[in-house]
Scaffold this motif. Structure first.
Motif, PDB file in Angstrom:
ATOM      1  N   ARG A  41       0.826  -1.198   0.000  1.00  0.00           N
ATOM      2  CA  ARG A  41       0.000   0.000   0.000  1.00  0.00           C
ATOM      3  C   ARG A  41       0.868   1.258   0.000  1.00  0.00           C
ATOM      4  N   GLY A  42       0.596   2.143  -0.927  1.00  0.00           N
ATOM      5  CA  GLY A  42       1.333   3.393  -1.014  1.00  0.00           C
ATOM      6  C   GLY A  42       2.676   3.283  -1.701  1.00  0.00           C
ATOM      7  N   LEU A  43       3.134   2.059  -1.991  1.00  0.00           N
ATOM      8  CA  LEU A  43       4.440   1.862  -2.615  1.00  0.00           C
ATOM      9  C   LEU A  43       4.341   1.220  -3.992  1.00  0.00           C
ATOM     10  N   GLY A  44       3.372   0.379  -4.221  1.00  0.00           N
ATOM     11  CA  GLY A  44       3.220  -0.277  -5.518  1.00  0.00           C
ATOM     12  C   GLY A  44       3.624  -1.737  -5.492  1.00  0.00           C
TER      13      GLY A  44
END
Length: 50
Positions: A41-44
């Motif tokens: 999540r939030g990083l890919g």
């Protein structure tokens, strides 16, 4: 909310300048194909060049 079905994800450890998204995926060595990926999540996608 619209329902979405994900059919395939591309995880590319290297930049592939050839082609355009509308041309479809470019050929890759079979050892680059993986059966699953980890999403953070939030990083890919883990292992993707971005």
């Amino acid at each position: 909310m619209t329902e979405v079905e994900v059919l395939q994800l591309l995880v590319s450890p290297a930049h592939r300048p050839a082609g355009r998204p509308s041309d479809g995926p470019s050929p890759v060595p079979s050892d680059e194909r993986v059966p699953q990926v980890e999403v953070r999540r939030g990083l890919g996608l883990v292992g993707d060049r971005y």
